[in-house]
Design an enzyme around this catalytic site. Structure first.
Site, PDB file in Angstrom:
ATOM      1  N   ASP A  18       0.825  -1.205   0.000  1.00 17.76           N
ATOM      2  CA  ASP A  18       0.000   0.000   0.000  1.00 17.76           C
ATOM      3  C   ASP A  18       0.865   1.262   0.000  1.00 17.76           C
ATOM      4  O   ASP A  18       1.931   1.291   0.623  1.00 17.76           O
ATOM      5  CB  ASP A  18      -0.888  -0.008   1.252  1.00 17.76           C
ATOM      6  N   HIS A  35       3.093   3.134  -9.064  1.00 23.49           N
ATOM      7  CA  HIS A  35       3.023   1.697  -9.326  1.00 23.49           C
ATOM      8  C   HIS A  35       4.334   1.192  -9.938  1.00 23.49           C
ATOM      9  O   HIS A  35       4.786   0.086  -9.621  1.00 23.49           O
ATOM     10  CB  HIS A  35       1.852   1.390 -10.254  1.00 23.49           C
ATOM     11  N   LEU A 135      11.144 -20.601  -3.724  1.00 25.10           N
ATOM     12  CA  LEU A 135      10.181 -19.648  -3.178  1.00 25.10           C
ATOM     13  C   LEU A 135       8.926 -19.708  -4.020  1.00 25.10           C
ATOM     14  O   LEU A 135       8.997 -19.680  -5.245  1.00 25.10           O
ATOM     15  CB  LEU A 135      10.741 -18.221  -3.191  1.00 25.10           C
TER      16      LEU A 135
END
Length: 228
Positions: A18, A35, A135
């Site tokens: 955020d 972004h 991962l």
């Protein structure tokens, strides 16, 4: 080694990324620039998770509520996620990262073509990386916690019908930018997660900030409703 660092690592870390818009606004930039800066932060955090030894990393990329944003931003976010996958999947594959999208496959009819393109990109990235085990990167795209529970309950027992039922519950949930709420993110999986809130805006979050959050987690005592 300190007592905290000798404690187990979180297996599954989830992140609400955020603050991109506020980061851009503070610099007099368009939200899209926030972004783009957030992409760099994400890559650094992924590399940091690999260094630490985290096994699962979930990131909130696009929620079921994000369809309500201005059309220009929605179209940017769809195209941005598609471009990010194309640009980064080979590199992530070389690191041993498995890319997996969770969320609904349908959205508003007016975005059907764009959404189909993004989903095809996610499908291709998964096929490329599906054998990787170092991962697991779970990209929560067109995702909502309530939507997941509704979809799971419609199919049968909820735990067996989540979008990724094989993935363990969240151990540590991080939210950046100073907001202190879950925002409909991994509601079932985060039932007993340790919550970590930071004022740092997502584009300024990095591997060092991730390490600090993990160290904080290691200093806590998890009781899961029982006595310590």
């Amino acid at each position: 080694m300190s007592e905290a660092t000798s404690r187990p690592l979180p297996r599954h870390v989830a992140v609400i990324m955020d603050g991109n818009g506020r980061w851009a606004a503070a610099r007099g930039l368009e939200r899209t620039a926030g972004h783009e800066a957030g992409e760099r932060a994400l890559m650094d955090v992924i590399e940091g998770a690999l260094d630490i030894g985290i096994r699962y990393l979930s990131v909130y990329a696009f929620s079921t509520e994000n369809w309500g944003r201005p059309r220009r931003e929605v179209e940017f976010l769809l195209g941005f996620n598609r471009a990010l996958l194309r640009a980064r999947r080979d590199y992530l594959n070389s690191l041993g990262v498995r890319i997996r999208r969770i969320g609904r496959r349908s959205g508003p009819p007016e975005y059907a073509e764009l959404l189909a393109d993004v989903l095809a990109e996610f499908d291709g990235a998964f096929e490329m990386t599906r054998s990787n085990r170092r991962l697991e990167l779970l990209v929560c795209f067109n995702y909502g916690g309530r939507a997941e529970l509704e979809d799971a309950a419609a199919r049968g027992p909820i735990p067996d019908n989540l979008y990724a039922p094989d993935v363990p519950d969240v151990d540590l949930l991080i939210r950046t930018s100073g907001e202190m709420r879950l925002s409909n993110f991994l509601l079932w999986q985060a039932a007993y997660a340790e919550l970590y809130f930071t004022d740092t805006l997502w584009p300024d979050f990095d591997r060092h900030a991730l390490a600090a959050a993990v160290a904080d987690y290691q200093g806590r005592e998890r009781r899961f409703g029982a006595l310590g």
